[in-house]
Design a protein around this motif. Structure first.
Motif, PDB file in Angstrom:
ATOM      1  N   GLY A  69       0.816  -1.555   0.211  1.00  0.00           N
ATOM      2  CA  GLY A  69      -0.008   0.215   0.182  1.00  0.00           C
ATOM      3  C   GLY A  69       1.282   1.294  -0.200  1.00  0.00           C
ATOM      4  O   GLY A  69       0.308   2.201  -0.448  1.00  0.00           O
ATOM      5  N   GLY A  70       1.420   1.192   0.650  1.00  0.00           N
ATOM      6  CA  GLY A  70       2.785   2.669   0.091  1.00  0.00           C
ATOM      7  C   GLY A  70       3.454   2.744  -0.788  1.00  0.00           C
ATOM      8  O   GLY A  70       3.853   4.089  -0.907  1.00  0.00           O
ATOM      9  N   LEU A  71       3.419   1.382  -1.307  1.00  0.00           N
ATOM     10  CA  LEU A  71       4.775   0.594  -2.173  1.00  0.00           C
ATOM     11  C   LEU A  71       3.719   1.976  -3.860  1.00  0.00           C
ATOM     12  O   LEU A  71       4.202   3.291  -4.933  1.00  0.00           O
ATOM     13  N   LEU A  72       2.435   1.385  -3.664  1.00  0.00           N
ATOM     14  CA  LEU A  72       1.356   1.563  -4.327  1.00  0.00           C
ATOM     15  C   LEU A  72       0.727   3.424  -4.813  1.00  0.00           C
ATOM     16  O   LEU A  72       0.984   4.300  -6.077  1.00  0.00           O
ATOM     17  N   ALA A  73       0.712   3.744  -2.691  1.00  0.00           N
ATOM     18  CA  ALA A  73       0.626   5.254  -2.883  1.00  0.00           C
ATOM     19  C   ALA A  73       2.444   6.434  -3.455  1.00  0.00           C
ATOM     20  O   ALA A  73       1.720   7.472  -4.336  1.00  0.00           O
ATOM     21  N   ALA A  74       3.044   5.638  -3.246  1.00  0.00           N
ATOM     22  CA  ALA A  74       4.708   6.002  -3.451  1.00  0.00           C
ATOM     23  C   ALA A  74       4.596   6.212  -5.618  1.00  0.00           C
ATOM     24  O   ALA A  74       4.836   7.415  -5.685  1.00  0.00           O
ATOM     25  N   GLY A  75       4.348   5.604  -5.961  1.00  0.00           N
ATOM     26  CA  GLY A  75       4.067   5.293  -7.063  1.00  0.00           C
ATOM     27  C   GLY A  75       3.196   6.371  -7.994  1.00  0.00           C
ATOM     28  O   GLY A  75       3.260   7.242  -8.191  1.00  0.00           O
ATOM     29  N   ALA A  76       1.793   6.544  -6.890  1.00  0.00           N
ATOM     30  CA  ALA A  76       0.921   7.471  -7.695  1.00  0.00           C
ATOM     31  C   ALA A  76       1.656   8.569  -7.142  1.00  0.00           C
ATOM     32  O   ALA A  76       1.420  10.088  -8.156  1.00  0.00           O
ATOM     33  N   ALA A  77       2.165   8.889  -6.032  1.00  0.00           N
ATOM     34  CA  ALA A  77       2.815  10.474  -5.275  1.00  0.00           C
ATOM     35  C   ALA A  77       3.701  10.610  -6.667  1.00  0.00           C
ATOM     36  O   ALA A  77       4.118  12.345  -7.125  1.00  0.00           O
ATOM     37  N   ALA A  93      -0.708   3.512   5.787  1.00  0.00           N
ATOM     38  CA  ALA A  93      -1.861   3.350   6.768  1.00  0.00           C
ATOM     39  C   ALA A  93      -3.371   3.258   6.224  1.00  0.00           C
ATOM     40  O   ALA A  93      -4.007   2.859   7.621  1.00  0.00           O
ATOM     41  N   GLY A  94      -3.810   3.138   4.914  1.00  0.00           N
ATOM     42  CA  GLY A  94      -4.750   2.727   3.907  1.00  0.00           C
ATOM     43  C   GLY A  94      -4.723   1.654   4.555  1.00  0.00           C
ATOM     44  O   GLY A  94      -5.712   1.256   4.465  1.00  0.00           O
ATOM     45  N   ALA A  95      -3.486   0.824   4.736  1.00  0.00           N
ATOM     46  CA  ALA A  95      -4.225  -0.678   4.073  1.00  0.00           C
ATOM     47  C   ALA A  95      -4.852  -0.941   5.562  1.00  0.00           C
ATOM     48  O   ALA A  95      -4.536  -1.975   5.788  1.00  0.00           O
ATOM     49  N   MET A  96      -4.043  -0.277   6.738  1.00  0.00           N
ATOM     50  CA  MET A  96      -3.871  -0.668   8.150  1.00  0.00           C
ATOM     51  C   MET A  96      -5.509  -0.816   7.875  1.00  0.00           C
ATOM     52  O   MET A  96      -5.725  -1.726   8.946  1.00  0.00           O
ATOM     53  N   MET A  97      -6.090   0.632   8.177  1.00  0.00           N
ATOM     54  CA  MET A  97      -7.195   0.442   8.333  1.00  0.00           C
ATOM     55  C   MET A  97      -7.907   0.117   7.808  1.00  0.00           C
ATOM     56  O   MET A  97      -9.302  -0.461   8.635  1.00  0.00           O
ATOM     57  N   THR A  98      -7.819  -0.704   6.385  1.00  0.00           N
ATOM     58  CA  THR A  98      -8.667  -1.447   5.484  1.00  0.00           C
ATOM     59  C   THR A  98      -8.809  -3.089   6.508  1.00  0.00           C
ATOM     60  O   THR A  98     -10.020  -3.866   6.785  1.00  0.00           O
ATOM     61  N   THR A  99      -7.439  -3.457   6.883  1.00  0.00           N
ATOM     62  CA  THR A  99      -7.680  -4.779   6.820  1.00  0.00           C
ATOM     63  C   THR A  99      -7.689  -4.588   8.998  1.00  0.00           C
ATOM     64  O   THR A  99      -8.770  -5.355   9.169  1.00  0.00           O
TER      65      THR A  99
END
Length: 434
Positions: free
Chosen positions: A167-175, A324-330
């Protein structure tokens, strides 16, 4: 940390513990878990704003991408959907990306002039037609496969803990993509751009059912391996015996145990990210970022690549929000794109950073816990206060009904009041930057 800072964290801890004694430990642990996630989000925004002065109001887009990663990693693949149109969807996406790359290459290789503009436009138009022809047919085939239960491609069926760094990598790629195009804008234009792009991400997630079921939601996400299911605990004789020795009902004990395990996991992640953020803050890299934040012209005159450093910190802060978004969905056990609202994931996180103290990682963490506690507790406290105020009023009174109805708006009133008080009496936050 100074004694004042310890007292502030102790005060927030007392609020959460008091919730356990006065309301329920279920509520206290839920506030704790969401407070930990909120603190991580605030830490990500503080990295961008406190370190480099980047005004990003697209927080919810990066949080949503982290949530999407949980689905793409942990859910089992829908074999029927893949057989019906999965390859066409993937081929369509490849063709769409190839169209963009081709347009960029044509633009860079050809000499400036009208001819270049016409050729690029023709390439984009042709590529778009081919992309939609292939992609739309595949999407229709995928979404037609048992739409009430699936209607999407599913995921990789891997442990959900893997989705947190992904999730961090996906957000980093978009950023990185956003930063390459938007970081040259002035701060107010950057805010508008990031907000607009975040809304685009949410709209795509809501409408592309093949990706994550859209507004139909994905439910039944796996838990981390260290977090058991409540029913398994209730069927364990040793756990039931242990709960009885504490005088607890097995059902309540299993719920508390599960939430406690989540709290332990989230605390470990928060401490790791906080340590990394503090190490970066105290490093030469961190000092360089603060110099750029305070005076870009002077830093550039000293040979610092301001744009590159802005891109770095924008990507890093967004990655933290994605985790954080991945943790919240979990924690929720489901992906619900309709809940990604600016009020919750942008305004609230910014209030946490401002109240806690921008430029101070511990301040951002404190703000995350404090503001989330108020966000959860103010409405029921406001209703209780209104009931007390209106206790002597006649039933059916217009004033009584108005006061009771206004309790639902206590959250927004309190957030505004807290923000005003902090800005008036501690303009740099409760734990200001040194």
């Amino acid at each position: 940390m100074s004694m004042r800072n310890f007292l502030l964290f102790g005060f927030v801890a007392a609020l959460i513990i008091g919730t356990g004694f006065l309301q329920s430990w279920n509520s206290a642990l839920l506030i704790l878990n969401m407070g930990l996630i909120s603190a991580i989000m605030a830490l990500g925004v503080n990295i961008q704003w406190g370190y480099a002065g980047l005004f990003n109001v697209g927080v919810m887009g990066f949080v949503a991408l982290g949530g999407l990663a949980s689905v793409l990693i942990s859910m089992p693949p829908t074999t029927e959907a893949w057989a019906a149109g999965g390859l066409r969807v993937i081929l369509g996406l490849i063709l769409g990306a190839a169209t963009i790359v081709a347009a960029i290459l044509i633009w860079s290789k050809m000499r400036a002039g009208k001819t270049r503009g016409f050729v690029v436009a023709a390439a984009i138009l042709l590529g778009f037609i081919i992309f939609r022809t292939v992609f739309d047919g595949g999407v229709a085939a995928v979404e037609a496969v048992d739409p009430a239960a699936t209607g999407y491609l599913g995921g990789l069926n891997l442990p959900i803990l893997i989705s947190w760094p992904v999730g961090g990598l996906l957000a980093a790629g978009a950023a990185w993509v956003i930063g390459k195009t938007a970081l040259g804008l002035r701060s107010d234009y950057l805010a508008i751009a990031t907000l607009g792009i975040a809304e685009i991400i949410i709209i795509v997630m809501k409408n592309e059912d093949w990706l994550g079921r859209g507004v139909k939601n994905v439910v039944g996400l796996d838990r981390p391996v260290v977090v058991p299911k409540e029913i398994d605990l209730q069927n364990s004789p040793s756990f039931v015996e242990s709960a009885a020795s504490w005088g607890l009902d097995p059902t309540l004990a299993s719920t508390l145990y599960v939430k406690g395990m989540y709290a332990l996991l989230f605390t470990v992640v928060l401490l790791i990210l906080l340590w990394l953020a503090q190490t970066a803050w105290n490093s030469p890299w961190g000092r360089m970022l603060r110099a750029i934040r305070d005076n870009e012209v002077a830093a550039e005159a000293m040979g610092k690549d301001v744009t590159a450093r802005h891109l770095q910190v924008f990507v890093l802060g967004s990655a933290v929000c994605g985790i954080a978004g991945a943790m919240m969905t979990t924690l929720d056990g489901q992906l619900t794109p309709g809940t990604y609202q600016p009020l919750r994931f942008t305004f609230l996180i910014w209030v946490m950073v401002i109240v806690g103290g921008s430029g101070n990682n511990f301040g951002a963490v404190l703000g995350g816990f404090l503001i989330w506690f108020l966000w959860v507790q103010v409405e029921p406290m406001g209703l209780a206060l209104m009931n007390l105020i209106t206790a002597g009023m006649a039933d059916g009174s217009a004033l009584k009904e108005h006061l009771l109805d206004s309790a639902a708006h206590m959250r927004l009133l309190t957030m505004g009041l807290v923000l005003l008080l902090v800005l008036r009496f501690s303009p740099r936050g409760l734990i200001p930057e040194k």
